[in-house]
Design a protein around this motif. Structure first.
Motif, mmCIF file in Angstrom:
data_model
loop_
_atom_site.group_PDB
_atom_site.id
_atom_site.type_symbol
_atom_site.label_atom_id
_atom_site.label_comp_id
_atom_site.label_asym_id
_atom_site.label_seq_id
_atom_site.Cartn_x
_atom_site.Cartn_y
_atom_site.Cartn_z
ATOM 1 N N ALA A 61 62.045 43.921 49.049
ATOM 2 C CA ALA A 61 63.300 44.755 49.217
ATOM 3 C C ALA A 61 62.364 46.561 48.721
ATOM 4 O O ALA A 61 62.359 47.515 49.233
ATOM 5 N N VAL A 62 62.093 46.210 47.678
ATOM 6 C CA VAL A 62 60.522 47.611 47.313
ATOM 7 C C VAL A 62 59.908 48.091 47.444
ATOM 8 O O VAL A 62 59.693 49.075 48.343
ATOM 9 N N ALA A 63 59.194 47.027 48.997
ATOM 10 C CA ALA A 63 57.941 47.601 49.359
ATOM 11 C C ALA A 63 57.972 48.730 50.339
ATOM 12 O O ALA A 63 57.182 49.104 51.276
ATOM 13 N N SER A 64 59.347 48.640 51.004
ATOM 14 C CA SER A 64 60.314 49.443 51.660
ATOM 15 C C SER A 64 60.284 50.778 51.482
ATOM 16 O O SER A 64 60.412 51.747 52.360
ATOM 17 N N ASP A 65 60.314 50.866 50.444
ATOM 18 C CA ASP A 65 60.711 52.739 49.510
ATOM 19 C C ASP A 65 58.995 53.324 49.205
ATOM 20 O O ASP A 65 59.119 54.058 48.619
ATOM 21 N N VAL A 66 57.832 51.993 48.419
ATOM 22 C CA VAL A 66 56.996 52.778 47.917
ATOM 23 C C VAL A 66 55.753 52.073 49.223
ATOM 24 O O VAL A 66 55.922 51.268 49.161
ATOM 25 N N PRO A 67 54.925 53.404 49.140
ATOM 26 C CA PRO A 67 53.566 52.505 49.453
ATOM 27 C C PRO A 67 52.531 51.478 49.150
ATOM 28 O O PRO A 67 52.104 50.415 49.227
ATOM 29 N N TRP A 68 52.764 51.686 47.855
ATOM 30 C CA TRP A 68 52.074 50.249 47.076
ATOM 31 C C TRP A 68 52.692 49.631 45.577
ATOM 32 O O TRP A 68 53.572 50.569 45.206
ATOM 33 N N ILE A 69 52.535 48.815 45.661
ATOM 34 C CA ILE A 69 53.363 48.028 44.191
ATOM 35 C C ILE A 69 51.484 47.905 43.019
ATOM 36 O O ILE A 69 51.299 46.595 43.756
ATOM 37 N N VAL A 70 51.393 48.067 42.594
ATOM 38 C CA VAL A 70 50.662 47.575 41.515
ATOM 39 C C VAL A 70 51.264 46.804 39.990
ATOM 40 O O VAL A 70 51.547 47.874 39.528
ATOM 41 N N LEU A 71 50.405 46.150 39.631
ATOM 42 C CA LEU A 71 50.858 44.741 38.649
ATOM 43 C C LEU A 71 49.662 44.776 38.053
ATOM 44 O O LEU A 71 48.336 44.319 38.357
ATOM 45 N N LEU A 72 49.366 45.786 36.227
ATOM 46 C CA LEU A 72 48.092 45.401 35.810
ATOM 47 C C LEU A 72 48.493 44.987 34.582
ATOM 48 O O LEU A 72 49.318 44.634 33.536
ATOM 49 N N LEU A 73 47.770 44.126 34.371
ATOM 50 C CA LEU A 73 48.106 42.520 33.159
ATOM 51 C C LEU A 73 46.671 41.792 32.617
ATOM 52 O O LEU A 73 45.607 42.508 32.946
ATOM 53 N N ASP A 74 47.093 43.345 30.971
ATOM 54 C CA ASP A 74 45.975 43.268 30.212
ATOM 55 C C ASP A 74 45.658 42.180 29.479
ATOM 56 O O ASP A 74 46.900 41.935 29.110
ATOM 57 N N THR A 75 45.113 42.110 28.301
ATOM 58 C CA THR A 75 44.513 41.266 27.283
ATOM 59 C C THR A 75 44.611 40.090 28.008
ATOM 60 O O THR A 75 45.186 39.007 27.281
ATOM 61 N N TYR A 76 44.024 39.645 29.144
ATOM 62 C CA TYR A 76 44.431 38.426 29.899
ATOM 63 C C TYR A 76 43.536 37.124 28.884
ATOM 64 O O TYR A 76 43.685 36.777 29.235
ATOM 65 N N GLU A 77 42.332 37.242 28.445
ATOM 66 C CA GLU A 77 42.243 36.220 27.612
ATOM 67 C C GLU A 77 43.378 35.990 26.371
ATOM 68 O O GLU A 77 43.119 34.874 26.293
ATOM 69 N N ARG A 78 43.946 36.872 26.091
ATOM 70 C CA ARG A 78 45.812 36.006 25.262
ATOM 71 C C ARG A 78 46.798 35.513 25.957
ATOM 72 O O ARG A 78 47.533 34.519 26.256
ATOM 73 N N THR A 79 46.800 36.192 27.487
ATOM 74 C CA THR A 79 48.078 36.417 28.216
ATOM 75 C C THR A 79 47.318 35.032 29.227
ATOM 76 O O THR A 79 48.341 34.346 29.964
ATOM 77 N N GLY A 80 45.831 34.863 29.852
ATOM 78 C CA GLY A 80 46.149 34.041 31.169
ATOM 79 C C GLY A 80 46.386 32.568 30.576
ATOM 80 O O GLY A 80 46.311 32.164 31.929
ATOM 81 N N PRO A 81 46.223 31.974 29.959
ATOM 82 C CA PRO A 81 47.364 30.929 29.098
ATOM 83 C C PRO A 81 47.858 30.254 30.060
ATOM 84 O O PRO A 81 48.153 29.516 30.363
ATOM 85 N N PHE A 82 48.812 30.911 30.096
ATOM 86 C CA PHE A 82 51.084 30.544 30.692
ATOM 87 C C PHE A 82 50.139 31.286 32.167
ATOM 88 O O PHE A 82 51.181 31.805 32.307
ATOM 89 N N LEU A 83 49.614 33.105 32.486
ATOM 90 C CA LEU A 83 49.782 34.054 33.335
ATOM 91 C C LEU A 83 48.717 33.043 34.087
ATOM 92 O O LEU A 83 49.506 33.619 35.368
ATOM 93 N N ASP A 84 47.877 32.373 34.763
ATOM 94 C CA ASP A 84 46.805 32.255 35.878
ATOM 95 C C ASP A 84 47.620 31.720 36.497
ATOM 96 O O ASP A 84 47.073 31.999 37.929
ATOM 97 N N THR A 85 47.788 30.170 36.096
ATOM 98 C CA THR A 85 48.122 29.238 37.140
ATOM 99 C C THR A 85 49.525 30.249 37.653
ATOM 100 O O THR A 85 49.558 29.989 38.759
ATOM 101 N N TRP A 86 50.154 31.107 37.183
ATOM 102 C CA TRP A 86 51.410 31.183 37.726
ATOM 103 C C TRP A 86 50.914 32.184 38.906
ATOM 104 O O TRP A 86 51.671 32.355 39.834
ATOM 105 N N LEU A 87 50.130 32.695 38.167
ATOM 106 C CA LEU A 87 49.788 34.118 39.120
ATOM 107 C C LEU A 87 48.690 34.414 40.705
ATOM 108 O O LEU A 87 48.703 34.564 41.649
ATOM 109 N N HIS A 88 48.279 32.988 40.044
ATOM 110 C CA HIS A 88 47.711 32.440 41.518
ATOM 111 C C HIS A 88 48.090 32.012 42.317
ATOM 112 O O HIS A 88 48.495 31.825 43.215
ATOM 113 N N ASP A 89 49.414 30.923 42.166
ATOM 114 C CA ASP A 89 50.671 30.004 42.766
ATOM 115 C C ASP A 89 51.348 31.412 43.422
ATOM 116 O O ASP A 89 51.340 31.310 44.675
#
Length: 832
Positions: free
Chosen positions: A199-227
């Motif tokens: 829905a938001v994509a119709s109002d903005v040209p781009w949507i950018v998600l920045l996930l820093d310190t991935y060595e700590r967040t990757g264990p729970f985010l990586d599979t989710w992000l891949h899916d």
């Protein structure tokens, strides 16, 4: 101000231009990238580059969200995204509402689990309740950062605890969706996110998600992000979404290797000479002798270059060697001695907040607030949520300087911090059940801080206390044990104690190779007591059908199954008695009989006998969890050789001897345990059970009555008391005890089945059917309950229902002789 802050990124022009050009290509263009992964060593400038990417994206009109390790789960990441999008004028209202519901349901789930901790008279949780809560929370993934018991509980036990908790949640919540929102929040929240982004994509040209310190967040985010990015499992994302991840490690090739055409890997290296010169020039450092010296000493690492540039050295003589006088280089520009002292003191703790900083700097709160605000501006003070952590490149030389320049000041500072952490820990413990503390992240962090500073201060009792805690942590699983091992490694490295570094390294290797049992083996080896071989499992030691039909008077007790669960010190272990779960015998899970040696063998450690006895006792619990009772008895013998008058160990050995048929030895241990500790309800209950097995029901009743006087809601003892009443020809007493048992533990399928047997024996078959129905609702795989319900149906003339139940019992346990006899009787009546 923003432009000046961004000036330090001039050296990453190639990476910046690559990211910016991506917005000039259509998502349909094969050159467009949907994922950028920035990676490199600590201090190389990943966070600064990611922040620059965010700025570049906003210049292109993008809606952005930046997330780091302060978000510890997928729901927390989505909450951060909602907050930041709302601040930019785009609320994700449906996602916000679903997240609010998730928080409410999660709180209800945790409350439901902790409610299973049935308090004993002394305020400690019962072992049965503790095991249920921990196994249930672990099985449902509700223990953050922790995987309790996986080393000493087989998967079926964890699954059973989770199943029990699922039953509680299913009854508590209004809909299946609420249950999923607790058990698998990502599966509910992510489709909502996908719809909101569409829905938001119709109002903005781009949507950018920045996930820093991935060595700590990757264990729970990586599979989710891949899916999320590569499948439509949660719905399709708009093609204007771009994701940036940044961590110390490259992307996992097994997961992202096939995604190479759609992502760009950006490995960051120390600055080249040209890049380093550009950064120094931006900071006003241009004199060639100074620049040359800075390049020589820093190796191009951005954090060191920024620190040197901040000192504005007038000549090369002002650029000191980081390896020798790094601290002087970091703080040379600061002339205020109070600030210099504060900066050095801030290096002592591993993490800083205002409270910790006030203790480290030894100043009052107002002064601490002032100095801490200044420390936050230092280039080497990295933010971690609301706290700070000095960059390792800076912290290490600061610690070495203080330790070498003032050994007494070093010890005093760490001692002061250790006392503060102890005080905060004790405040956290106040009024709480001690058994629940290991589930509390705040308590664990405070205890680890206390131990770290005691180790650094060379407290003579710190190593034994750390190992004592490590043994406790092993009960909680490998993740928590690893944290206790790391505190030994960290303190050894920071305090320059090579033995402690070697000990931590060897324990870490043992944990990786042999799990928590490997850690316990290693500690025993250090103490000069090589661990014994686990030995073979007792044949047929798996659970036996506990409710094998109504037991006739005089037929003796039904052989029990096993319900071993590891517990922390002070908790009452679960007896090896009937659980009512008619599962097939478990396969014995062996661990390595010997472990390789990792690193240098540490000096022999003298450990107190109670600690060594505790290790043997925990090993006994691990053997028992694998239904290897003979090995458990051997380990408890080792424990009793060290602490011969320990009533808890005696009670455990007596209980483990009972299922082996060694009743005389069991009685001796249990009578001695009750003499040493007359307030131990567990020992009295086990003693009563053994006396009943020896055909001494009057003495059994006396012992069980003592147990129930101490703990009136002890459900296991109440069921045993009912069996004594059956042997004494007291049907009213039998049923009264079972009524109390199901009231005390309404989630016990075993207690409901035993109550059904009592009602059946009293001729009250319709009521018995209700009891069996309750048992099977709690445990649909309970073969004995099916068999007993079939017998009740048979007597009521419900031949089809009786046959169906008895066939189901035999399907679950083909060797169930009692059920087979009853089925044959039903067939005879039906066909005759």
């Amino acid at each position: 101000m923003r432009r000046r802050t961004r000036a330090g990124l001039v050296a990453r022009s190639a990476e910046r231009e690559l990211f910016r050009r991506n917005f000039d290509t259509s998502p349909d263009d094969g050159r467009h990238r949907f994922l950028f992964h920035v990676h490199g060593t600590a201090g190389v400038g990943k966070t600064r580059l990611v922040r620059e990417f965010e700025h570049l994206a906003r210049e292109q009109g993008a809606l952005t969200a930046y997330v780091d390790e302060t978000s510890g789960s997928v729901p927390e990441v989505l909450e951060a995204v909602c907050r930041q999008f709302a601040a930019q004028g785009h609320r994700l209202k449906d996602l916000e509402r679903t997240l609010a519901t998730h928080r409410e349901r999660r709180h209800e789930a945790e409350t439901a689990a902790l409610a299973a901790l049935a308090p004993a008279p002394d305020g400690a949780p019962s072992a049965g309740g503790m095991a249920l809560a921990r196994a249930g929370l672990a099985g449902l993934g509700l223990v953050p950062g922790v995987a309790p018991f996986t080393a000493v509980l087989d998967p079926e036990q964890l699954a059973h605890g989770a199943d029990r908790l699922r039953s509680v949640l299913a009854a508590r919540f209004r809909s299946h969706e609420d249950v999923r929102l607790v058990l698998d929040p990502a599966s509910v929240l992510t489709p909502v996110l996908a719809d909101e982004l569409d829905a938001v994509a119709s109002d903005v040209p781009w949507i950018v998600l920045l996930l820093d310190t991935y060595e700590r967040t990757g264990p729970f985010l990586d599979t989710w992000l891949h899916d999320l990015l590569t499948t439509d499992r949660h719905g399709a994302l708009p093609d204007t979404v771009v994701v940036v991840t940044a961590g110390q490690h490259p992307a996992a090739p097994a997961r992202w290797g096939t995604f190479a055409d759609f992502m760009t890997s950006l490995p960051l290296q120390p600055f080249t000479e040209a890049e380093a010169r550009g950064l120094l020039a931006e900071r006003g450092v241009t004199a060639e002798p100074v620049v040359a010296e800075a390049l020589r000493l820093t190796g191009g690492l951005p954090v060191l270059l920024s620190t040197i540039a901040g000192t504005r050295p007038a000549g090369p003589e002002d650029v000191t060697d980081p390896s020798a006088t790094a601290v002087e280089r970091f703080l040379k520009w600061e002339q205020d001695p109070g600030r210099r002292f504060a900066a050095l003191a801030g290096a002592l703790p591993r993490l800083l907040d205002v409270d910790v900083f006030a203790v480290a700097a030894n100043c009052d709160r107002d002064r601490a607030e002032e100095l801490y605000t200044w420390v936050e501006t230092l280039p080497f003070a990295d933010r971690l949520g609301g706290r700070l952590r000095y960059h390792d490149i800076v912290r290490a030389p600061m610690l070495r300087l203080q330790r070498g320049r003032s050994p007494r000041g070093w010890a005093d500072g760490h001692g002061r911090l250790a006392r503060a952490f102890r005080r905060w820990r004790e405040q956290t413990e106040s009024g709480r059940d001690t058994g629940t503390l290991w589930l509390d992240e705040t308590w664990c962090e405070l205890r680890l801080g206390e131990l770290y500073h005691r180790l650094c201060a060379d407290d003579p009792t710190a190593v034994p206390d750390t190992l004592q805690d490590l043994v406790e942590a092993c009960d909680q699983g490998e993740a928590l044990a690893g944290r206790w091992i790391r505190v030994l490694e960290d303190a050894g490295r920071d305090a320059g104690v090579l033995d402690a570094v070697a000990w931590g390294g060897q324990l870490a290797g043992a944990l990786a190779a042999g799990g928590t049992e490997g850690v316990l083996d290693t500690v025993l080896t250090w103490a000069g007591a090589p661990p014994t071989s686990p030995g073979p499992a007792q044949p047929g030691a798996g659970p036996v059908q506990p409710g094998a039909g109504p037991v006739q008077p005089g037929a003796g007790p039904v052989q029990p199954g096993t319900a071993y669960r590891p517990v922390g010190a002070g908790s009452r272990p679960v007896p090896a008695g009937d659980t009512g779960y008619g599962a097939p015998p478990q396969q014995t899970q062996a661990w390595p009989r010997s472990l390789p040696v990792y690193g240098a063998i540490p000096s022999r450690i003298t450990l107190p006998a109670p600690l060594l006895a505790r290790i043997h006792r925990d090993r006994a619990l691990a053997h028992a969890a694998r239904h290897n009772r003979p090995a458990a008895v051997v380990e408890l013998g080792h424990a009793l050789a060290l602490t011969p008058d320990d009533p808890r160990t005696l009670a455990l050995r007596g209980e483990y001897l009972r299922p082996l048929g060694r009743h005389a030895e069991a009685v001796a241990d249990l009578e001695r345990a009750t003499a040493l500790d007359p307030a131990d309800a567990y020992a009295w209950a086990s003693l009563g059970t053994v006396r009943l097995a020896l055909g001494r029901p009057e003495e059994a009743r006396t012992a069980l009555d003592r147990a129930l006087a101490l703990e009136p809601d002890y459900a296991w003892a109440l069921v045993r008391r009912a069996r004594v009443a059956r042997e004494l020809g007291d049907p009213e007493g039998r049923l009264a005890a079972l009524d109390r048992a199901v009231a005390a533990d309404p989630g016990s399928a075993w207690a409901h089945c035993e109550r059904g047997d009592a009602l059946h024996a009293a001729g009250r078959d319709r009521e018995a059917l209700d009891a069996y129905d309750r048992a099977l609702a709690l445990d649909p795989g309970y073969a004995s309950a099916y068999a007993s319900r079939g017998a009740a149906h048979h007597r009521l003339g419900h031949l089809d229902e009786a046959l169906a139940d008895l066939e189901r019992a035999l399907e679950l346990n083909p060797s169930y002789a009692w059920a087979r006899e009853r089925r044959d009787g039903v067939l005879q009546d039906r066909d005759g």
